[in-house]
Motif scaffolding. Structure first.
Motif, PDB file in Angstrom:
ATOM      1  N   LEU A  38     -47.499 -22.826  44.578  1.00 41.00           N
ATOM      2  CA  LEU A  38     -46.839 -24.239  45.126  1.00 41.00           C
ATOM      3  C   LEU A  38     -46.075 -24.826  44.509  1.00 41.00           C
ATOM      4  O   LEU A  38     -46.187 -25.336  43.306  1.00 41.00           O
ATOM      5  CB  LEU A  38     -48.465 -25.025  44.977  1.00 41.00           C
ATOM      6  CG  LEU A  38     -48.106 -26.875  45.734  1.00 41.00           C
ATOM      7  CD1 LEU A  38     -47.804 -26.559  46.775  1.00 41.00           C
ATOM      8  CD2 LEU A  38     -49.609 -27.565  45.188  1.00 41.00           C
ATOM      9  N   PRO A  39     -44.857 -24.662  44.885  1.00 42.11           N
ATOM     10  CA  PRO A  39     -43.462 -25.503  44.290  1.00 42.11           C
ATOM     11  C   PRO A  39     -43.728 -26.902  44.120  1.00 42.11           C
ATOM     12  O   PRO A  39     -44.142 -27.474  45.021  1.00 42.11           O
ATOM     13  CB  PRO A  39     -42.645 -24.807  45.209  1.00 42.11           C
ATOM     14  CG  PRO A  39     -43.010 -23.562  45.807  1.00 42.11           C
ATOM     15  CD  PRO A  39     -44.449 -23.910  46.000  1.00 42.11           C
ATOM     16  N   PHE A  40     -43.364 -27.540  43.182  1.00 39.92           N
ATOM     17  CA  PHE A  40     -43.247 -28.802  42.994  1.00 39.92           C
ATOM     18  C   PHE A  40     -42.081 -29.262  42.013  1.00 39.92           C
ATOM     19  O   PHE A  40     -41.559 -28.533  41.078  1.00 39.92           O
ATOM     20  CB  PHE A  40     -44.511 -29.503  42.577  1.00 39.92           C
ATOM     21  CG  PHE A  40     -45.126 -28.733  41.555  1.00 39.92           C
ATOM     22  CD1 PHE A  40     -44.843 -29.111  40.291  1.00 39.92           C
ATOM     23  CD2 PHE A  40     -46.316 -28.054  41.771  1.00 39.92           C
ATOM     24  CE1 PHE A  40     -45.525 -28.481  39.313  1.00 39.92           C
ATOM     25  CE2 PHE A  40     -47.070 -27.077  40.725  1.00 39.92           C
ATOM     26  CZ  PHE A  40     -46.398 -27.586  39.301  1.00 39.92           C
ATOM     27  N   SER A  41     -41.757 -30.596  42.080  1.00 39.54           N
ATOM     28  CA  SER A  41     -40.540 -31.051  41.345  1.00 39.54           C
ATOM     29  C   SER A  41     -41.044 -31.489  40.037  1.00 39.54           C
ATOM     30  O   SER A  41     -40.493 -31.217  38.835  1.00 39.54           O
ATOM     31  CB  SER A  41     -39.797 -31.962  41.982  1.00 39.54           C
ATOM     32  OG  SER A  41     -39.261 -31.621  43.156  1.00 39.54           O
ATOM     33  N   ALA A  42     -42.173 -32.137  39.735  1.00 46.57           N
ATOM     34  CA  ALA A  42     -42.696 -32.291  38.515  1.00 46.57           C
ATOM     35  C   ALA A  42     -44.290 -32.370  38.616  1.00 46.57           C
ATOM     36  O   ALA A  42     -44.937 -32.379  39.698  1.00 46.57           O
ATOM     37  CB  ALA A  42     -41.998 -33.801  38.297  1.00 46.57           C
ATOM     38  N   ALA A  43     -44.902 -32.568  37.241  1.00 48.93           N
ATOM     39  CA  ALA A  43     -46.335 -32.628  37.266  1.00 48.93           C
ATOM     40  C   ALA A  43     -46.881 -33.473  36.138  1.00 48.93           C
ATOM     41  O   ALA A  43     -46.200 -33.530  35.305  1.00 48.93           O
ATOM     42  CB  ALA A  43     -46.823 -31.278  37.236  1.00 48.93           C
TER      43      ALA A  43
END
Length: 379
Positions: A38-43
């Protein structure tokens, strides 16, 4: 996101949760693992006190930073918004995506309009409550940029890995014993006064040691630890809403000590909240032992058995009090030993007490009437 990679990632996160890692190490590894499917920009992965569900510490990935923790806590605890972590944790699936919640108009959220968009240019947020065996141990926030939004399939996937994240955070809380050399023998409670402008107004002698042990920098010149930000916001909210979360949380410091953080709002003329007084102190056994026991993932009946074992009750009396056979008690004990990683009642008691309470005896601290060690806490 493919079915094969999703299943592999779920298995890998479950494996990390069972690897005996401290929670920051687990959190960083689990976030990197999650990105494979699951690609995402920040977490931002947060631990919470299961009793109050207040955020106690975080692991961050991407451009989300510590500089905005007080602002984050303001929108989480003081402002009515589309949702917060506590509300999301109680939903079926324990997940929410901001774009879907607002019908494609995330500006309906003050958190988004006043912080997420202008500070980081995020286009969507996905939140998940992380629960295991009926208790919430943390929360996960993922962010997209560039106009991307989280799909229903992605929300469902995060739900499917949330229990693994929760188990990893829960297990990580009890990894390692306290390093008693970090704080001085006479270090007592830290008292910090935070003003209405979120600046530190004053602090007692020794407060800096406590703040440093919680990951904070120089008082007045660096962001306050996450737990302080959270309980300041919770204290302000509770002053206006008695049903809001208690401004109190238990957590482990960087040195492995168990700490209780609590806050009290100072109400000025006209009922307005002015300063908030924050106290950070060593947790007493009645506060920390139930959390330690819960961290091992025991069932309700297993916790009942452990409670009696810790009180020194023998097997026959445990059976009588719980209306069980002696063989059933022994079976429970075997399962408890396996979960805690010990082989006997003596080792069980040592694991719980020696790692989290009894080490102060080695330093020669005298037991005070409060049930804590006077030499270790100044009481």
């Amino acid at each position: 996101m493919t079915a094969v990679s999703a299943e592999r990632v779920r298995t890998q996160i479950d494996g990390l949760a069972a690897a005996g890692l401290d929670w920051p190490t687990f959190g960083a590894a689990a976030i990197e693992t999650l990105r494979k499917a699951l690609p995402f920009s920040a977490a931002c992965l947060a631990t919470v006190d299961p009793a109050t569900e207040l955020v106690t510490a975080t692991v961050k990935w991407g451009d989300v930073d510590d500089e905005h923790d007080l602002e984050w806590s303001y929108y989480e605890y003081e402002v009515e918004d589309v949702y917060d972590f506590r509300e999301v944790s109680r939903r079926p699936g324990a997940v929410a995506a901001l774009g879907a919640e607002t019908g494609g108009d995330p500006t309906r959220s003050r958190r988004y309009a006043e912080m997420f968009a202008p500070v980081w240019d995020y286009s969507d947020e996905l939140r998940a409550g992380l629960s295991a065996d009926g208790a919430t141990w943390g929360g996960l926030a993922l962010f997209h940029q560039g106009g991307r939004t989280f799909t229903l399939a992605e929300q469902e996937f995060v739900t499917s890995v949330s229990a693994g994240f929760a188990r990893g955070l829960r297990t990580g809380l009890v990894v390692g014993a306290a390093d008693l050399a970090v704080l001085g023998d006479g270090s007592g409670p830290a008292v910090i006064v935070v003003g209405a402008d979120d600046e530190v107004v004053s602090a007692n002698v020794g407060a800096q040691e406590r703040v440093t042990d919680l990951g904070g920098g120089p008082l007045g010149d660096a962001p306050l630890p996450q737990v302080v930000c959270a309980i300041v916001g919770a204290a302000r909210r509770r002053a206006a809403d008695p049903g809001a979360p208690m401004p109190r949380a238990r957590l482990r410091s960087r040195s492995g000590r168990w700490v209780v953080a609590h806050a009290s709002p100072m109400v000025g003329r006209g009922g307005t909240v002015a300063d908030v007084v924050v106290t950070l102190e060593d947790a007493r056994p009645p506060e920390v032992i139930p959390l330690v026991v819960a961290s091992y993932g025991l069932t309700d009946r297993e916790r009942d058995v452990v409670g009696l074992v810790l009180a020194g009750v023998d097997t026959a009396d445990v059976a009588a009090r719980l209306h069980l056979s002696a063989y059933t008690v022994q079976d429970h004990l075997k399962k408890i030993f396996a979960k805690v990683g010990v082989r006997s009642r003596r080792e069980l008691i040592a694991r719980i007490y020696n790692d989290h309470y009894v080490p102060h005896l080695v330093e020669g601290g005298a037991l005070a009437p409060s049930g804590w060690f006077a030499g270790a806490s100044g009481r």
